[in-house]
Write a protein that holds these residues in place. Structure first.
Motif, PDB file in Angstrom:
ATOM      1  N   ALA A   1      18.496  39.823  60.311  1.00 46.69           N
ATOM      2  CA  ALA A   1      17.367  39.286  59.556  1.00 46.69           C
ATOM      3  C   ALA A   1      17.806  38.277  58.497  1.00 46.69           C
ATOM      4  O   ALA A   1      17.060  37.342  58.178  1.00 46.69           O
ATOM      5  CB  ALA A   1      16.594  40.427  58.904  1.00 46.69           C
ATOM      6  N   ASP A   2      19.012  38.437  57.959  1.00 48.67           N
ATOM      7  CA  ASP A   2      19.473  37.546  56.895  1.00 48.67           C
ATOM      8  C   ASP A   2      20.328  36.390  57.406  1.00 48.67           C
ATOM      9  O   ASP A   2      20.885  35.633  56.600  1.00 48.67           O
ATOM     10  CB  ASP A   2      20.254  38.339  55.845  1.00 48.67           C
ATOM     11  CG  ASP A   2      21.497  39.029  56.426  1.00 48.67           C
ATOM     12  OD1 ASP A   2      21.668  39.024  57.665  1.00 48.67           O
ATOM     13  OD2 ASP A   2      22.286  39.584  55.622  1.00 48.67           O
ATOM     14  N   ARG A   3      20.414  36.228  58.722  1.00 47.84           N
ATOM     15  CA  ARG A   3      21.241  35.145  59.271  1.00 47.84           C
ATOM     16  C   ARG A   3      20.426  33.864  59.383  1.00 47.84           C
ATOM     17  O   ARG A   3      19.320  33.855  59.927  1.00 47.84           O
ATOM     18  CB  ARG A   3      21.815  35.537  60.639  1.00 47.84           C
ATOM     19  CG  ARG A   3      22.551  34.381  61.334  1.00 47.84           C
ATOM     20  CD  ARG A   3      23.514  34.855  62.371  1.00 47.84           C
ATOM     21  NE  ARG A   3      24.683  35.496  61.765  1.00 47.84           N
ATOM     22  CZ  ARG A   3      25.725  34.834  61.263  1.00 47.84           C
ATOM     23  NH1 ARG A   3      25.745  33.518  61.275  1.00 47.84           N
ATOM     24  NH2 ARG A   3      26.738  35.494  60.738  1.00 47.84           N
ATOM     25  N   LEU A   4      20.993  32.767  58.896  1.00 45.35           N
ATOM     26  CA  LEU A   4      20.358  31.464  59.033  1.00 45.35           C
ATOM     27  C   LEU A   4      20.433  31.010  60.483  1.00 45.35           C
ATOM     28  O   LEU A   4      21.503  31.023  61.089  1.00 45.35           O
ATOM     29  CB  LEU A   4      21.053  30.441  58.135  1.00 45.35           C
ATOM     30  CG  LEU A   4      20.480  29.023  58.135  1.00 45.35           C
ATOM     31  CD1 LEU A   4      19.059  29.013  57.565  1.00 45.35           C
ATOM     32  CD2 LEU A   4      21.383  28.072  57.352  1.00 45.35           C
ATOM     33  N   THR A   5      19.301  30.637  61.021  1.00 41.37           N
ATOM     34  CA  THR A   5      19.241  30.130  62.390  1.00 41.37           C
ATOM     35  C   THR A   5      18.975  28.627  62.382  1.00 41.37           C
ATOM     36  O   THR A   5      18.583  28.063  61.357  1.00 41.37           O
ATOM     37  CB  THR A   5      18.128  30.821  63.187  1.00 41.37           C
ATOM     38  OG1 THR A   5      16.861  30.508  62.575  1.00 41.37           O
ATOM     39  CG2 THR A   5      18.327  32.326  63.223  1.00 41.37           C
TER      40      THR A   5
ATOM     41  N   LEU B   1      26.341  22.674  56.112  1.00 43.57           N
ATOM     42  CA  LEU B   1      26.039  24.047  56.495  1.00 43.57           C
ATOM     43  C   LEU B   1      26.695  25.015  55.523  1.00 43.57           C
ATOM     44  O   LEU B   1      27.855  24.827  55.139  1.00 43.57           O
ATOM     45  CB  LEU B   1      26.557  24.328  57.906  1.00 43.57           C
ATOM     46  CG  LEU B   1      25.796  23.667  59.056  1.00 43.57           C
ATOM     47  CD1 LEU B   1      26.557  23.872  60.358  1.00 43.57           C
ATOM     48  CD2 LEU B   1      24.393  24.241  59.164  1.00 43.57           C
ATOM     49  N   PRO B   2      25.988  26.059  55.121  1.00 43.72           N
ATOM     50  CA  PRO B   2      26.625  27.091  54.293  1.00 43.72           C
ATOM     51  C   PRO B   2      27.802  27.720  55.042  1.00 43.72           C
ATOM     52  O   PRO B   2      27.796  27.812  56.274  1.00 43.72           O
ATOM     53  CB  PRO B   2      25.502  28.115  54.081  1.00 43.72           C
ATOM     54  CG  PRO B   2      24.227  27.376  54.365  1.00 43.72           C
ATOM     55  CD  PRO B   2      24.575  26.353  55.402  1.00 43.72           C
ATOM     56  N   ALA B   3      28.796  28.161  54.291  1.00 43.94           N
ATOM     57  CA  ALA B   3      29.992  28.733  54.911  1.00 43.94           C
ATOM     58  C   ALA B   3      29.693  30.003  55.682  1.00 43.94           C
ATOM     59  O   ALA B   3      30.424  30.362  56.612  1.00 43.94           O
ATOM     60  CB  ALA B   3      31.052  29.006  53.847  1.00 43.94           C
ATOM     61  N   ASP B   4      28.613  30.700  55.310  1.00 44.03           N
ATOM     62  CA  ASP B   4      28.308  31.978  55.951  1.00 44.03           C
ATOM     63  C   ASP B   4      27.316  31.839  57.097  1.00 44.03           C
ATOM     64  O   ASP B   4      26.661  32.807  57.487  1.00 44.03           O
ATOM     65  CB  ASP B   4      27.774  32.970  54.916  1.00 44.03           C
ATOM     66  CG  ASP B   4      26.471  32.498  54.271  1.00 44.03           C
ATOM     67  OD1 ASP B   4      26.087  31.328  54.485  1.00 44.03           O
ATOM     68  OD2 ASP B   4      25.848  33.299  53.548  1.00 44.03           O
ATOM     69  N   SER B   5      27.207  30.649  57.662  1.00 37.62           N
ATOM     70  CA  SER B   5      26.317  30.446  58.808  1.00 37.62           C
ATOM     71  C   SER B   5      26.981  29.513  59.811  1.00 37.62           C
ATOM     72  O   SER B   5      27.938  28.806  59.485  1.00 37.62           O
ATOM     73  CB  SER B   5      24.972  29.856  58.356  1.00 37.62           C
ATOM     74  OG  SER B   5      25.162  28.575  57.797  1.00 37.62           O
ATOM     75  N   ALA B   6      26.483  29.553  61.051  1.00 37.76           N
ATOM     76  CA  ALA B   6      26.965  28.643  62.105  1.00 37.76           C
ATOM     77  C   ALA B   6      28.492  28.607  62.155  1.00 37.76           C
ATOM     78  O   ALA B   6      29.102  27.535  62.227  1.00 37.76           O
ATOM     79  CB  ALA B   6      26.383  27.249  61.904  1.00 37.76           C
TER      80      ALA B   6
ATOM     81  N   PRO C   1      36.907  29.135  54.477  1.00 37.73           N
ATOM     82  CA  PRO C   1      37.232  30.566  54.322  1.00 37.73           C
ATOM     83  C   PRO C   1      36.957  31.367  55.577  1.00 37.73           C
ATOM     84  O   PRO C   1      36.061  31.031  56.361  1.00 37.73           O
ATOM     85  CB  PRO C   1      36.309  31.011  53.179  1.00 37.73           C
ATOM     86  CG  PRO C   1      35.182  30.010  53.174  1.00 37.73           C
ATOM     87  CD  PRO C   1      35.800  28.718  53.600  1.00 37.73           C
ATOM     88  N   ALA C   2      37.736  32.411  55.755  1.00 36.20           N
ATOM     89  CA  ALA C   2      37.536  33.309  56.891  1.00 36.20           C
ATOM     90  C   ALA C   2      36.218  34.062  56.722  1.00 36.20           C
ATOM     91  O   ALA C   2      35.750  34.294  55.606  1.00 36.20           O
ATOM     92  CB  ALA C   2      38.699  34.285  56.999  1.00 36.20           C
ATOM     93  N   ARG C   3      35.644  34.427  57.852  1.00 36.88           N
ATOM     94  CA  ARG C   3      34.434  35.236  57.864  1.00 36.88           C
ATOM     95  C   ARG C   3      34.776  36.551  58.561  1.00 36.88           C
ATOM     96  O   ARG C   3      35.943  36.818  58.859  1.00 36.88           O
ATOM     97  CB  ARG C   3      33.299  34.500  58.581  1.00 36.88           C
ATOM     98  CG  ARG C   3      32.959  33.134  57.987  1.00 36.88           C
ATOM     99  CD  ARG C   3      32.494  33.223  56.553  1.00 36.88           C
ATOM    100  NE  ARG C   3      31.335  34.109  56.446  1.00 36.88           N
ATOM    101  CZ  ARG C   3      30.860  34.569  55.307  1.00 36.88           C
ATOM    102  NH1 ARG C   3      31.451  34.270  54.174  1.00 36.88           N
ATOM    103  NH2 ARG C   3      29.791  35.351  55.298  1.00 36.88           N
TER     104      ARG C   3
END
Length: 522
Positions: free
Chosen positions: A114-118, A393-398, A500-502
């Motif tokens: 639900a919190d993931r950018l699509t 793009l934010p680092a925490d998406s795509a 950064p690593a995810r």
């Protein structure tokens, strides 16, 4: 059934009209409409213009190809439905989720967090109206006495009763889309259309299998809920009509639109409509490929007729290779090669499983008839759209998306992506870099027997052996070692992008066949 048009950006128009005005002013007037046409189980060899010796006529896609730039080394991130769609809409490899093989089964919950950018969510934030018409296959939370859950047994949730009168939670309109119309999966229950979060027609009857209705009908779901008078051969014509109507309705809107036309063909059930039945002279699956061509053509024609061709980017591609169980032998015997010169088909880790057609049309901006052999992933469409809008793009998406906009515009033909990771329906990995492709195959012919066992490593030089006929792993142990280390690094870092690593959602090990379909959450 004609239903009233859902207004674009509905909540803003009802509650915050002044924000809509501000949004419209801030949207770059040059922002183009974006239309993705995703065929389902459509082989890289299924466009006749690309393989003139093949036997299925595709006049609409032939014309689109002539007007587009063609990318001949494009790959879906996995060789089957759900994972490929996840990668396209999130820009992230699907094997980073808990789903380690196959697809989402009937009534299973959303794969996209639900919190993931699509991609549609990103475009929505940048002033786009967003819609999906067609196949979703990324999960919902259905109403019932039991929850939609991740369960090992495939389609085990079908034995439960579900309440189709209540809203369906966590579907497309909660993952970045303003509007949805379609069917979750054409061969999964409930057999009915869904609009936004509601069933359009209640499935009050039970599906009775008729072997004469089509090829690979959903016999395993006999007795499942179905809408009265539901006709499988009317799914594609109806979603095509809806897509055309959407374009007509939104052509003059102030905001640009994003339309994801997620086709249901030529995926099973193979049910060409009356206009196309028998038209190929080969087999029903060939007829259905012809109807798929027609359907895509209607969407392109609608864009041209609306006078918005020059401000609309069209991307045509497919989710994976051509299916091997819907009439493959009939096609081969007729001289049609759905995978072209490549080995394998849908589900495979071989090129025929995940190498897909990809064409981009943008009149006046993209050189018609041009081509590129640079390696791409469908994951890359997300970053490309961001690049198109001049956004980061934010680092925490795509996490696995790299822009190929410069390739589309012909400004650069140097490699933009050093490697690509591929994945099979059975959870096998492959890693491609330059001419090399390393494959980690399941050690047994059946997945259940392979579980928990070490994978078998094979190496191919695609430059010399595009058909992957000769394993040369023993001849190049140093290459095997290098590529294995690189693949492990991509997996461990949780991202393919610099920075950064995810993290992954579960433990992923390319050297051992997974023991479960749903990996334990970290």
């Amino acid at each position: 059934m004609d239903l009233p048009r859902i207004p674009a950006m509905k909540s803003l128009r009802k509650v915050y009209p002044f924000l809509l005005l501000i949004s419209s002013v801030l949207v770059n007037a040059a922002s183009p409409n974006i239309v993705i046409i995703l065929a389902d189980d459509f082989g890289v060899g299924d466009i006749q213009a690309h393989y003139p010796d093949n036997k299925i006529a595709t006049p609409y896609l032939d014309k689109l190809s002539a007007e587009s730039k063609r990318f001949t080394n494009a790959h879906s991130n996995t060789a089957c439905c759900t994972p490929s769609r996840y990668g396209l809409l999130t820009g992230r490899y699907s094997w980073r989720t808990r789903l380690q093989e196959w697809v989402l089964a009937a009534y299973e919950p959303p794969l996209i967090a639900a919190d993931r950018l699509t991609l549609p969510g990103f475009l929505q934030k940048n002033g786009y109206e967003t819609a999906i018409i067609g196949k979703w296959h990324l999960g919902w939370n259905w109403a019932g006495d039991q929850p939609s859950v991740m369960i090992e047994e495939r389609n085990a949730l079908n034995k439960f009763d579900w309440d189709y009168t209540k809203p369906i939670q966590d579907g497309p309109t909660t993952r970045g889309f303003d509007y949805y119309f379609g069917t979750h999966v054409p061969n999964f229950p409930p057999f009915t259309f869904i609009e936004n979060d509601r069933v359009v027609e209640q499935p009050t009857e039970r599906y009775a299998h008729d072997p004469n209705e089509g090829v690979v009908m959903p016999i395993g779901f006999a007795g499942s809920p179905i809408a009265p008078d539901w006709k499988f051969d009317q799914i594609l014509p109806e979603i095509t009509r809806r897509a055309v109507n959407y374009i007509q309705d939104h052509a003059e809107d102030a905001e640009p639109f994003f339309l994801y036309f997620s086709m249901t063909s030529p995926h099973e059930p193979v049910v060409p409509s009356k206009k196309f039945a028998g038209k190929s002279g080969i087999a029903p699956i060939a007829d259905f490929v012809m109807e798929t061509d027609w359907s895509a053509g209607q969407v392109v024609k609608a864009i041209d007729k609306a006078g918005i061709a020059d401000k609309t980017i069209i991307i045509f591609t497919a989710d994976n290779g051509h299916s091997h169980y819907t009439g493959w032998e009939d096609l081969i015997n007729a001289g049609h090669r759905p995978s072209g010169e490549y080995r394998g088909h849908k589900s495979d880790v071989w090129e025929g499983g995940h190498r897909v057609p990809l064409m981009v049309r943008w009149p006046g901006r993209v050189t018609a008839g041009a081509s590129s052999n640079q390696i791409l992933s469908l994951n890359d469409i997300f970053a490309t759209c961001a690049d198109l809008l001049g956004k980061s793009l934010p680092a925490d998406s795509a996490e696995d998306s790299l822009s190929f906009l410069s390739l589309i515009l012909g400004k650069n033909e140097t490699p933009l992506r050093a490697h690509v990771v591929n994945h099979s329906t059975g959870g096998e990995f492959a890693y491609q870099e330059g001419p090399w492709k390393i494959v980690f195959r399941n050690a047994e012919t059946t997945l259940d027997k392979a579980r928990g066992k070490p994978t078998t490593v094979e190496l191919y030089n695609l430059e010399n052996d595009i058909a992957e006929t000769t394993d040369i792993a023993t001849e190049h142990p140093e290459v095997v070692q290098q590529l294995t280390a690189k693949l492990k690094s991509v997996v461990a870092r949780g991202t393919s992008r610099p920075g950064p690593a995810r993290s992954n959602d579960t433990q992923v090990n390319v050297e051992i066949t997974q023991t479960e379909r749903w990996g334990p959450a970290l």
